[in-house]
Design an enzyme around this catalytic site. Structure first.
Site, PDB file in Angstrom:
ATOM      1  N   GLY A 150       0.318 -28.642  42.169  1.00  0.00           N
ATOM      2  CA  GLY A 150       0.016 -27.220  42.054  1.00  0.00           C
ATOM      3  C   GLY A 150      -0.319 -26.590  43.385  1.00  0.00           C
TER       4      GLY A 150
ATOM      5  N   GLY B 290      -2.918 -24.572  46.136  1.00  0.00           N
ATOM      6  CA  GLY B 290      -4.309 -24.646  46.566  1.00  0.00           C
ATOM      7  C   GLY B 290      -4.576 -25.794  47.502  1.00  0.00           C
ATOM      8  N   ASN B 291      -5.781 -25.748  48.040  1.00  0.00           N
ATOM      9  CA  ASN B 291      -6.163 -26.707  49.069  1.00  0.00           C
ATOM     10  C   ASN B 291      -6.321 -28.115  48.522  1.00  0.00           C
ATOM     11  OD1 ASN B 291      -6.223 -24.876  51.245  1.00  0.00           O
ATOM     12  ND2 ASN B 291      -8.118 -24.027  50.430  1.00  0.00           N
TER      13      ASN B 291
ATOM     14  N   GLU C  45       7.172 -26.890  41.407  1.00  0.00           N
ATOM     15  CA  GLU C  45       7.526 -25.481  41.645  1.00  0.00           C
ATOM     16  C   GLU C  45       7.528 -25.144  43.113  1.00  0.00           C
ATOM     17  OE1 GLU C  45       4.860 -23.008  38.644  1.00  0.00           O
ATOM     18  OE2 GLU C  45       4.035 -24.852  39.431  1.00  0.00           O
TER      19      GLU C  45
ATOM     20  N   ILE D 282     -10.568 -24.436  37.670  1.00  0.00           N
ATOM     21  CA  ILE D 282     -11.860 -23.832  37.988  1.00  0.00           C
ATOM     22  C   ILE D 282     -12.963 -24.665  37.344  1.00  0.00           C
ATOM     23  CG2 ILE D 282     -13.295 -21.809  37.450  1.00  0.00           C
ATOM     24  CD1 ILE D 282     -10.720 -20.163  38.131  1.00  0.00           C
TER      25      ILE D 282
ATOM     26  N   ASN E  94      -6.277 -16.321  39.925  1.00  0.00           N
ATOM     27  CA  ASN E  94      -4.847 -16.161  40.228  1.00  0.00           C
ATOM     28  C   ASN E  94      -4.057 -15.951  38.938  1.00  0.00           C
ATOM     29  OD1 ASN E  94      -5.449 -16.695  42.941  1.00  0.00           O
ATOM     30  ND2 ASN E  94      -5.207 -18.880  42.641  1.00  0.00           N
TER      31      ASN E  94
ATOM     32  N   GLY F  64       2.418 -22.068  36.718  1.00  0.00           N
ATOM     33  CA  GLY F  64       3.193 -23.088  36.012  1.00  0.00           C
ATOM     34  C   GLY F  64       2.346 -24.229  35.502  1.00  0.00           C
TER      35      GLY F  64
ATOM     36  N   LYS G  90     -19.150 -23.096  44.965  1.00  0.00           N
ATOM     37  CA  LYS G  90     -20.124 -22.203  45.602  1.00  0.00           C
ATOM     38  C   LYS G  90     -21.347 -22.968  46.098  1.00  0.00           C
ATOM     39  CE  LYS G  90     -17.439 -18.727  44.709  1.00  0.00           C
ATOM     40  NZ  LYS G  90     -16.457 -18.435  45.741  1.00  0.00           N
TER      41      LYS G  90
END
Ligand code: 0RQ
Length: 541
Positions: free
Chosen positions: A268, A270-271, A293, A363, A383, A387, A407
């Protein structure tokens, strides 16, 4: 270099971005190219945003509906959102200005599986597509189009839109030609046929997009790079997540449940996802494949060093350094990368057939394995599902990963009940955090809960104030007579705890609803050992 526009008739339609943007009117439904910051139109949306600003200043707001492949960039989503020029957006975004307007309720946002967009368009759920703005790398003599750095939904937009504006971007390397595989065999039921793809490296289509030249109303030349956002260097938590995942792969290979070359990988955005790919290069693998993707920097490196021999995707999402590496070595990559439409890259039939290993960020997950990929505190979108659902539901392994806290440690990534469900417990097989990995396959809800808490939830220091003492547990038992449940949950309290966490950071030494419930259960299998401020941390049989 040969002119990028080789079709004689298209030269007659060359114009400036401002002239092309003038062809777009208020209320139109406009489909645009673009997927994860690649292959989006660079100049017409900005010229359109200027028109929208002028219209707003004149007291006549000008808004359109915008459909894309996935996320775009400041020049498209950012510019149109800043001009307050979008009334509807779908299906995936990641722009901060757009996100804020969506979360303020100023723009309707349809967050949907990326594999569904084309078929919902054909079925007419988004109404008529008035116009499409598509970036291409070139136009052939016969009018066929050389796709750009993403394919996304472009085949569908070119087919379905009444009118087309083409942006021909000279910045995109000419060597992209031949890297695409556009399949024209999809249909709506009952006319569907099996899609003849049995391995990630198979070609089932052709390298070009088709367009009816009569529909092309404007051709605009551009010369600008994609968004090319940098990736953060993998931090400690990402490296730990990657380590747990690689250990798990080794374990599965030893048990004979995964082949030595794994199965086609999906990774996917992201970092974290990028960090996992970086770690794979140290795992001793070679000759792997990807059916995914997005090709991020991490995957490009794996292709470069032979760990991945071939990757199928619909788009790139590279940093500036990644773009340089790709452009400088495009002949090498052209034989190892295939870009397809997102209908095909995300197709459930193909993901299931190939047995894809789906690895996506999240998340939060709850202790039963439901996963929230999209909404902070249940209501503010980050976001979108993108997919992740296409792959998680249909892959042979569905992995969700996240640091155990967000956080600066104030919010738990493992919670009693997710505030928004994108992937249900039925789709989730593996949860990984920096703390460890929980393999949920074959487990019933309370067993899943125990494993996720034991392996994945954030840990407290031994004398943390959240430690639940036996006397407190006894008192709780008396205070809350427990009904036996398949899935123990005190939903109201779970929500109250979450609201508190998001409003003020970690709540002080409060009892968590799940720990209460499990501890109280006369027939509970578990004894609570400790808890953190947001969700429970650990309990044991
Ligand atoms: O916020 O940017 O303000 O610091 O969410 O979190 O930890 O940097 O993780 O970059 O891997 O993204 C789920 C968003 C993770 C992504 C998500 C905050 C956190 C940070 C990002 P800041 P990280 P990543 C194929 C697959 C859905 C689409 C998908 C995603 C920000 O993976 O969009 O998978 N997935 N598509 O601080 C409050 C929590 C939080 C939290 C994280 N529990 N509470 N904030 N954050 N957890 C590709 C496509 O489909 C196109």
């Amino acid at each position: 270099m040969q002119d990028r526009i080789r079709h004689a008739g298209m030269h007659d339609r060359l114009m400036s971005a401002e002239q092309a943007a003038a062809l777009i009117g208020p209320g139109m439904t406009v489909a645009m190219s673009g997927f994860t910051g690649a292959g989006y139109p660079k100049s017409v949306p900005q010229a359109l945003a200027a028109r929208m600003d002028a219209a707003a200043a004149a007291g006549a707001p000008f808004r359109i509906k915008v459909l894309t492949g996935a996320s775009t960039a400041p020049e498209l989503d950012g510019a149109l959102a800043r001009a307050n020029g979008m009334e509807l957006r779908l299906p995936y975004q990641s722009d901060p200005v757009l996100r804020e307007r969506i979360n303020n309720g100023e723009i309707d946002y349809i967050d949907m599986h990326l594999s569904h967009v084309a078929q919902h368009t054909w079925s007419g759920f988004f109404g008529n597509i008035d116009l499409a703005v598509i970036e291409v790398a070139g136009i052939l003599e016969d009018g066929r189009l050389i796709p750009s750095s993403s394919v996304g939904n472009n085949k569908t937009w070119l087919d379905q839109a009444d009118q087309i504006i083409l942006e021909v971007n000279a910045f995109q390397p000419a060597g992209l030609e031949g890297m695409h595989d556009i399949y024209y065999g999809t249909a709506l039921p009952p006319d569907r046929k099996p899609i003849p793809l049995t391995a990630p490296d198979e070609r089932i289509g052709e390298p070009y997009l088709h367009v009816d030249p009569a529909k092309v109303v404007a051709v605009v030349r551009t010369d600008a790079p994609d968004r090319n956002s940098p990736f953060s260097a993998p931090d400690e938590a990402s490296r730990e997540i990657a380590g747990h995942l690689l250990d798990f792969f080794d374990h599965e290979i030893q048990r004979g449940r995964l082949p030595g070359k794994l199965l086609p990988l999906q990774s996917g955005v992201g970092n974290i996802a990028n960090a996992v790919l970086a770690a794979l290069s140290e795992g001793g693998y070679e000759g792997l494949t990807a059916y995914t993707e997005v090709i991020q920097d991490g995957m490009l490196n794996l292709i470069r060093n032979g760990v991945i021999k071939m990757a199928s995707a619909t788009s790139f999402s590279l940093s500036a350094a990644g773009v340089k590496e790709f452009n400088d070595n495009i002949d090498f990559y052209r034989t190892r990368i295939l870009l397809r439409t997102q209908e095909i890259s995300n197709h459930p039939e193909l993901i299931r057939r190939l047995g894809v290993i789906a690895m996506n960020g999240m998340i939060e997950a709850d202790i039963y394995g439901n996963v929230n990929s999209t909404h902070i505190a249940g209501s503010k979108v980050m976001n979108g599902i993108g997919g992740s659902g296409d792959f998680a539901r249909n892959g042979s392994l569905s992995v969700f990963m996240s640091p155990s806290t967000a956080k600066s440690g104030s919010i738990s990534g493992i919670v009693p009940m997710v505030s928004h469900v994108d992937h249900t417990e039925h789709d989730t097989m593996i949860i990984v955090t920096d703390q460890g990995l929980a393999d949920l396959r074959g487990l019933a809800p309370k067993q899943r809960a125990q494993l996720i808490i034991d392996r994945c939830a954030p840990r407290l220091p031994p004398h943390a104030p959240g430690l639940l003492r036996p006397r407190q547990a006894r008192e709780l038992r008396q205070a809350h007579p427990p009904p036996p449940r398949r899935v123990p949950l005190l939903a109201r309290q779970a929500c109250r705890n979450r609201q508190h966490a998001h409003a003020t950071g970690p709540p002080p030494n409060r009892l968590n609803p799940i720990t209460q419930h499990l501890n109280n259960g006369r027939n509970s299998q578990y004894q609570v050992l400790s808890m953190d401020g947001v969700g429970i941390v650990s309990f044991r049989k």
